[in-house]
Design an enzyme around this catalytic site. Structure first.
Site, PDB file in Angstrom:
ATOM      1  N   SER A 131      55.277 105.391   7.001  1.00 10.56           N
ATOM      2  CA  SER A 131      56.475 106.198   6.713  1.00 10.56           C
ATOM      3  C   SER A 131      57.460 105.306   5.962  1.00 10.56           C
ATOM      4  O   SER A 131      57.338 104.078   5.979  1.00 10.56           O
ATOM      5  CB  SER A 131      57.105 106.636   8.038  1.00 10.56           C
ATOM      6  OG  SER A 131      58.401 107.155   7.838  1.00 10.56           O
ATOM      7  N   TYR A 144      61.153 104.715  16.576  1.00 10.43           N
ATOM      8  CA  TYR A 144      60.191 105.140  15.546  1.00 10.43           C
ATOM      9  C   TYR A 144      60.072 104.085  14.438  1.00 10.43           C
ATOM     10  O   TYR A 144      58.963 103.736  14.028  1.00 10.43           O
ATOM     11  CB  TYR A 144      60.634 106.488  14.970  1.00 10.43           C
ATOM     12  CG  TYR A 144      59.668 107.090  13.968  1.00 10.43           C
ATOM     13  CD1 TYR A 144      58.349 107.343  14.297  1.00 10.43           C
ATOM     14  CD2 TYR A 144      60.099 107.419  12.682  1.00 10.43           C
ATOM     15  CE1 TYR A 144      57.468 107.912  13.379  1.00 10.43           C
ATOM     16  CE2 TYR A 144      59.230 107.995  11.755  1.00 10.43           C
ATOM     17  CZ  TYR A 144      57.907 108.236  12.106  1.00 10.43           C
ATOM     18  OH  TYR A 144      57.045 108.794  11.191  1.00 10.43           O
TER      19      TYR A 144
END
Ligand code: NAP
Length: 244
Positions: A131, A144
């Site tokens: 990501s 995250y």
């Protein structure tokens, strides 16, 4: 079976399901893994692939899954996601543990289990969907972003460790993609999840899957190391142009 085999984790929804479809269209026999077998079977059925139950957070499940994969030419480490948007001073360890288990240890387990078959294929390719959270941080995102940074470090380390072997390594770093990602992050709060994509044209799962299919269909001597893709209206994890 004459077709090369591509394994996609987290293929019951979102980017993984789209990747299974695009790799099947590119000529691969696809083996799909995820926890929700009913949804997985539906996607597998639509591409003539195999649906095998897989929980990447469970070592026994990963072992059983890998044992059922006869050969492996491409592995797409896609299973993962985020839980919560809590500041560090309110961090919930259980959510952090889930993020590390699914994104980091999940990638480690599946990759480790399939590496011998990837090498034996003579032209193996490991694609890991991290990501932009692997290269940025943002308020509330530490669990995250820490997990995605770690997943990226693991993936990029493999590129060096297996230099000289018939293996390619591609890291895919998407920005905002409209999938079930935000609904999962916010524990099924779909109203909150929808707000994430309000006033912006986000990437679709197909946009990301097309890029993955492009990377794996390059000639064997071409390694696309890292691909960052974002919606035009997103400059970074924290800056987007929204209309309305
Ligand atoms: P999604 O629609 O929520 O799909 C996530 C997939 O992962 C599902 O198929 C889910 O299947 C699977 N999964 C979750 N936990 C699993 C486990 N323990 N074992 C096996 N499979 C598991 O989200 P997505 O956006 O497609 O996310 C795919 C990947 O892209 C994730 O790694 C995510 O971090 C990354 N990513 C997403 C975005 C975004 O904006 N959407 C941006 C950058 C990166 P089951 O629930 O059936 O197991």
């Amino acid at each position: 079976m004459n077709k090369p085999i591509a394994v996609v984790t987290g293929a019951s929804a979102g980017i993984g399901a789209a990747t299974a479809r695009h790799l099947a269209a590119a000529g691969f026999h696809v083996v799909l893994g995820a926890r929700r077998l009913d949804r997985l079977a539906e996607v597998a059925g639509s591409v003539g692939g195999d649906a095998i139950e897989l929980d990447v957070t469970d070592p026994a499940s990963v072992e059983a899954f890998a044992n059922r994969v006869p050969e492996c030419h491409v592995l797409v480490n896609n299973a993962g996601g985020a839980k919560g948007l809590d500041r560090v001073d309110a961090a919930d360890e259980q959510r952090w543990r889930w993020m590390f288990e699914a994104n980091v240890l999940g990638t480690l387990r599946v990759t480790k289990a399939l590496l011998p078959k990837l090498i034996a294929s003579g032209n193996g390719h490991v694609v890991t969907v991290t990501s932009i959270a692997a290269i940025e941080v943002y308020d509330g995102g530490a669990g995250y972003t820490a997990a995605k940074h770690a997943q990226s470090a693991l993936h990029r380390t493999l590129r060096g460790e297996f230099l000289g072997e018939p293996l390619r390594f591609t890291e895919i770093l998407p920005g905002m993609v409209e999938t079930e990602f935000s609904a999962v992050r916010f524990d099924g709060d779909t109203e909150r999840a929808e707000k994430v994509y309000q006033g912006i044209d986000p990437l679709t799962a197909d946009d990301v899957a097309e890029v993955i299919a492009f990377a794996v269909t390059r000639p064997p001597h071409v390694n696309l190391d890292q691909i960052v893709l974002k919606p035009r209206a997103q400059a970074s994890a924290t800056r987007a142009h929204r209309t309305g």
